[in-house]
Each structure stands twice: as C-alpha cells, then as structure tokens.
Write a protein that holds these residues in place. Structure first.
Motif, mmCIF file in Angstrom:
data_model
loop_
_atom_site.group_PDB
_atom_site.id
_atom_site.type_symbol
_atom_site.label_atom_id
_atom_site.label_comp_id
_atom_site.label_asym_id
_atom_site.label_seq_id
_atom_site.Cartn_x
_atom_site.Cartn_y
_atom_site.Cartn_z
ATOM 1 N N LEU A 255 -11.631 -33.889 25.925
ATOM 2 C CA LEU A 255 -10.753 -33.660 24.770
ATOM 3 C C LEU A 255 -9.559 -32.790 25.139
ATOM 4 N N ALA A 256 -9.787 -31.725 25.904
ATOM 5 C CA ALA A 256 -8.696 -30.824 26.280
ATOM 6 C C ALA A 256 -7.660 -31.549 27.131
ATOM 7 N N TYR A 257 -8.128 -32.400 28.027
ATOM 8 C CA TYR A 257 -7.195 -33.158 28.879
ATOM 9 C C TYR A 257 -6.397 -34.152 28.044
ATOM 10 N N ALA A 258 -7.059 -34.848 27.139
ATOM 11 C CA ALA A 258 -6.372 -35.849 26.319
ATOM 12 C C ALA A 258 -5.312 -35.212 25.421
ATOM 13 N N ARG A 259 -5.563 -33.975 24.999
ATOM 14 C CA ARG A 259 -4.661 -33.313 24.053
ATOM 15 C C ARG A 259 -3.629 -32.426 24.732
ATOM 16 N N GLY A 260 -3.737 -32.270 26.042
ATOM 17 C CA GLY A 260 -2.871 -31.346 26.747
ATOM 18 C C GLY A 260 -1.490 -31.901 27.040
ATOM 19 N N ASP A 261 -0.530 -30.987 27.277
ATOM 20 C CA ASP A 261 0.810 -31.404 27.707
ATOM 21 C C ASP A 261 0.793 -31.645 29.219
ATOM 22 N N ALA A 262 1.946 -31.887 29.779
ATOM 23 C CA ALA A 262 2.029 -32.234 31.205
ATOM 24 C C ALA A 262 1.485 -31.097 32.083
ATOM 25 N N GLU A 263 1.801 -29.860 31.710
ATOM 26 C CA GLU A 263 1.315 -28.720 32.498
ATOM 27 C C GLU A 263 -0.211 -28.625 32.430
ATOM 28 N N ALA A 264 -0.757 -28.828 31.240
ATOM 29 C CA ALA A 264 -2.209 -28.756 31.078
ATOM 30 C C ALA A 264 -2.899 -29.858 31.878
ATOM 31 N N ARG A 265 -2.347 -31.048 31.841
ATOM 32 C CA ARG A 265 -2.956 -32.161 32.578
ATOM 33 C C ARG A 265 -2.897 -31.919 34.086
ATOM 34 N N ARG A 276 -9.063 -25.913 41.974
ATOM 35 C CA ARG A 276 -8.867 -24.682 41.217
ATOM 36 C C ARG A 276 -10.202 -24.295 40.579
ATOM 37 N N VAL A 277 -11.001 -23.568 41.333
ATOM 38 C CA VAL A 277 -12.357 -23.246 40.865
ATOM 39 C C VAL A 277 -12.661 -21.740 40.915
ATOM 40 N N ALA A 278 -11.638 -20.913 41.062
ATOM 41 C CA ALA A 278 -11.840 -19.465 41.078
ATOM 42 C C ALA A 278 -12.141 -18.963 39.672
ATOM 43 N N ASP A 279 -12.566 -17.718 39.582
ATOM 44 C CA ASP A 279 -12.868 -17.136 38.265
ATOM 45 C C ASP A 279 -11.652 -17.166 37.349
ATOM 46 N N ALA A 280 -10.475 -16.915 37.920
ATOM 47 C CA ALA A 280 -9.249 -16.951 37.115
ATOM 48 C C ALA A 280 -8.987 -18.361 36.588
ATOM 49 N N ASP A 281 -9.327 -19.368 37.387
ATOM 50 C CA ASP A 281 -9.153 -20.754 36.951
ATOM 51 C C ASP A 281 -10.124 -21.091 35.824
ATOM 52 N N LEU A 282 -11.362 -20.587 35.927
ATOM 53 C CA LEU A 282 -12.330 -20.794 34.854
ATOM 54 C C LEU A 282 -11.831 -20.146 33.569
ATOM 55 N N ALA A 283 -11.289 -18.947 33.685
ATOM 56 C CA ALA A 283 -10.763 -18.268 32.498
ATOM 57 C C ALA A 283 -9.641 -19.085 31.866
ATOM 58 N N GLU A 284 -8.779 -19.667 32.713
ATOM 59 C CA GLU A 284 -7.705 -20.512 32.177
ATOM 60 C C GLU A 284 -8.280 -21.757 31.514
ATOM 61 N N ALA A 285 -9.311 -22.338 32.111
ATOM 62 C CA ALA A 285 -9.950 -23.517 31.525
ATOM 63 C C ALA A 285 -10.514 -23.193 30.148
ATOM 64 N N VAL A 286 -11.151 -22.031 30.041
ATOM 65 C CA VAL A 286 -11.706 -21.613 28.753
ATOM 66 C C VAL A 286 -10.599 -21.484 27.720
ATOM 67 N N ASP A 287 -9.496 -20.872 28.110
ATOM 68 C CA ASP A 287 -8.359 -20.735 27.191
ATOM 69 C C ASP A 287 -7.846 -22.099 26.742
ATOM 70 N N VAL A 289 -9.477 -25.087 26.667
ATOM 71 C CA VAL A 289 -10.370 -25.835 25.777
ATOM 72 C C VAL A 289 -10.371 -25.220 24.377
ATOM 73 N N ARG A 290 -10.214 -23.899 24.322
ATOM 74 C CA ARG A 290 -10.153 -23.257 23.009
ATOM 75 C C ARG A 290 -8.851 -23.607 22.284
ATOM 76 N N ALA A 291 -7.755 -23.590 23.024
ATOM 77 C CA ALA A 291 -6.442 -23.831 22.412
ATOM 78 C C ALA A 291 -6.322 -25.232 21.825
ATOM 79 N N THR A 292 -7.030 -26.179 22.401
ATOM 80 C CA THR A 292 -6.968 -27.564 21.918
ATOM 81 C C THR A 292 -8.087 -27.890 20.935
ATOM 82 N N ARG A 293 -8.855 -26.885 20.537
ATOM 83 C CA ARG A 293 -9.988 -27.055 19.624
ATOM 84 C C ARG A 293 -11.049 -28.001 20.198
ATOM 85 N N ALA A 294 -11.066 -28.118 21.506
ATOM 86 C CA ALA A 294 -12.022 -29.024 22.136
ATOM 87 C C ALA A 294 -13.462 -28.540 21.945
ATOM 88 N N ILE A 295 -13.664 -27.216 21.949
ATOM 89 C CA ILE A 295 -15.000 -26.665 21.718
ATOM 90 C C ILE A 295 -15.424 -26.920 20.281
#
Length: 337
Positions: A255-265, A276-287, A289-295
């Motif tokens: 859902l987050a990918y489908a709803r994301g802009d070019a930067e998000a995709r 991109r699998v570092a802790d900082a990348d996970l934190a960005e992923a969480v942000d 999925v939340r921003a797109t109401r995917a959760i």
C-alpha cells in the motif's frame, strides 16, 4: 450490533483467557501427548523441539481444535491427539521458517537455528512432521488425514511462494493474500475443521468451522505484518523490522509503495531490493507506511476478515464456547493496539 461485534471495531482489551479456560482440561491432555511424542533416544531431538514448543507459544492452533469440538458438543478424546498433530505441524514449519529467514529471535528467545545450527533445526522439523503424521494415521480417519496432509502441503507451497516473491517490489496484492492464506490461514482452517469430522457433524458445520479458522488466520497474519512496522521485539517476540530487512512485500509495503510519490517509490525499491536495511532506513520505512495510512488500512482489512470469521459462526447456537471463539478473533485483531 452486539457488544462483541462492536468491540471488534474499536481498540479494547479482549483476551484469549476465555478460550484458555474453556479448553484447559483438554489442553492438558494435548500437552501430555506432545511431551510423549517428543521423546527420542537422540537427546538433541527433545531438547531442540522443547526449546520451541515450551517457549511461551499460545498454542493457538490446537486450542482452536479443542474449542471447535466444544462448540459442536463433541465429548470424545480423538481431538486431543489431532490437536497435538496440529501443533507439531506448526512447530515444524516454524523451525524451517527460521532457517529460511535467518531469524535470530522467536517468541523473545534465540531461535533454535542460532543455538543448534541450521541442519539440526531442519532435521528436527522433519521429525515433528513425521510425528504429526503418525498421530493422524493412528486416528484412523482418512478424511482427517486428507485435511491435515493437504494443509501441510499448502503451507509448504505458501512458503515457497513467499520465498520467490521476496524482494519483488511489483508483487500484486492478490498474490500476497494468496501467500498468507496458504502459509498461515490453511492450518487455522484445518485445525477447526477436523473437530467437525471426528464429531461426524454435517458438511455445513465443517465448512463453517473452516471459514472461521481461515478468516481468523488471515486477520492474524495481517496484524502480524502491520505490527512489524509499529512494534518492537518485546511485543513481537522477534526482531522488529524482520520483514523489512528480509525484503518481504507485506500489505503495509504494498500500500505504501502504491500510494507513494517518485521519491517514496525510489526508497521502497532500494529497501526491498536489500540496499537500504539499516536502522535509519527502517525508521524511514515506518514513517512512510504511517504517512500513507498503510498501517491503518492493513488493520482495517484485518478487522474485515475478523468480522467474516465471527459471521462464519452463525450456524452455531450461543454459549460459552461461541463467545470464547468470538473473543479469540477480537484478541487477534486487538494485538496491534
């Protein structure tokens, strides 16, 4: 709308305790079978199997077998061994899954493959599968054997499907649903259905229990996939963000990918691709999925399947067993809140 259905649609505090109380005596019998059938002259087998089986799991699947038997008024003993067979199938798949995924934690403890190594985990998983089939054969019902053996095959197919879908940013939502229906919901459905078989209940009741278990299993997995992005190891019993690091395209990411802009995709392509699998990348992923109401929408979907599970119990009369099975659905959904 009844109180139980209303509670499904808002955060609450449902519990598995009513189901635990309902089946407590039966569950003791199941645990005795499990302990007996874990025995082996090879010490590593009960040691490794016991690490997982005694590791704090809820026994959700065998409890569903026992609760379903209570729901339909079965008073025999056959379901005790079959519930143990269900738990052995589940445990075997967990042992194999942790090897495939390279997991470090399971139920808050180090996984068997980390302690004893991958070969031992795979082989003990095979042992437990064999024990489960022994129990099925001893029961003597070809129909039960067909249901549980088919579920085992479907689970394996689901795991292979998931393996081949890993790091596929273009994964379709329907394929994702097919994967969780196979790898999680199939055993929930079979665990419930076999009670109607041993009780010799009509086909309509078999189908109803199958639908209850299947929809509960899908809801359960959807919540698990959401929790991976909103919780930590203390809640999950595994490392937070495991799905993200393993490149699994679960519904929140789809859902987050489908709803994301070019930067998000661009971010999701790199992350799911394993770059991109570092802790900082996970934190960005969480942000993201939340921003797109995917959760939110993943959990809404879980509530939908939870409601379908409750609706499937319609043919059965009211009572303590039905109430406990309804609350088990509510518990499965409420874990995310």
């Amino acid at each position: 709308m009844t109180a139980s259905l209303h509670r499904l649609h808002r955060p609450g505090e449902p519990s598995l305790e009513p189901m635990l109380q309902l089946v407590a005596g039966d569950l003791n019998q199941v645990n005795a079978v499990i302990l007996d059938r874990m025995k082996s002259d090879i010490p590593l087998i009960p040691e490794l199997a016991g690490h997982l089986i005694a590791g704090g799991g809820k026994r959700m699947r065998p409890m569903l077998t026992l609760a379903s038997a209570r729901l339909i008024g079965y008073t025999g003993k056959r379901h005790h061994r079959l519930a143990a067979a269900v738990e052995f199938i589940h445990t075997a798949t967990l042992l194999h899954d942790d090897v495939v995924d390279g997991s470090d934690l399971r139920r808050g403890k180090r996984t068997a493959n980390i302690i004893w190594g991958n070969p031992a985990s795979v082989l003990v998983g095979d042992f437990l599968f064999s024990r489960s089939f022994e129990l099925m054969v001893e029961d003597g019902s070809l129909k039960v054997l067909k249901i549980l053996s088919n579920a085992s095959a479907v689970i394996a197919e689901g795991e292979v499907n998931q393996l081949t879908a890993a790091r596929r940013i273009d994964l379709a939502e329907q394929r994702y649903l097919d994967i969780i229906d196979a790898k999680t919901a199939a055993l929930f459905a079979a665990a419930c259905r076999i009670s109607a078989v041993v009780a010799e209940r009509p086909e309509v009741e078999e189908a109803a229990l199958d639908a209850y278990g299947r929809n509960l299993g899908i809801a359960f997995q959807l919540v698990d996939d959401a929790i991976d992005y909103i919780s930590d190891a203390g809640v999950m019993g595994k490392d937070a963000g495991d799905d993200f690091r393993e490149g699994k395209m679960t519904l929140p990411v789809i859902l987050a990918y489908a709803r994301g802009d070019a930067e998000a995709r661009k971010f999701w392509k790199a992350a799911i691709g394993g770059h991109r699998v570092a802790d900082a990348d996970l934190a960005e992923a969480v942000d993201r999925v939340r921003a797109t109401r995917a959760i939110d929408d993943t959990l809404a979907r879980a509530r939908h399947y939870g409601q379908r599970a409750i609706d499937a119990l319609g043919p059965f009369g009211t009572g303590v067993a039905k109430e406990a099975m309804v609350e088990a659905v509510e518990f499965a959904v409420a874990r995310a809140y």
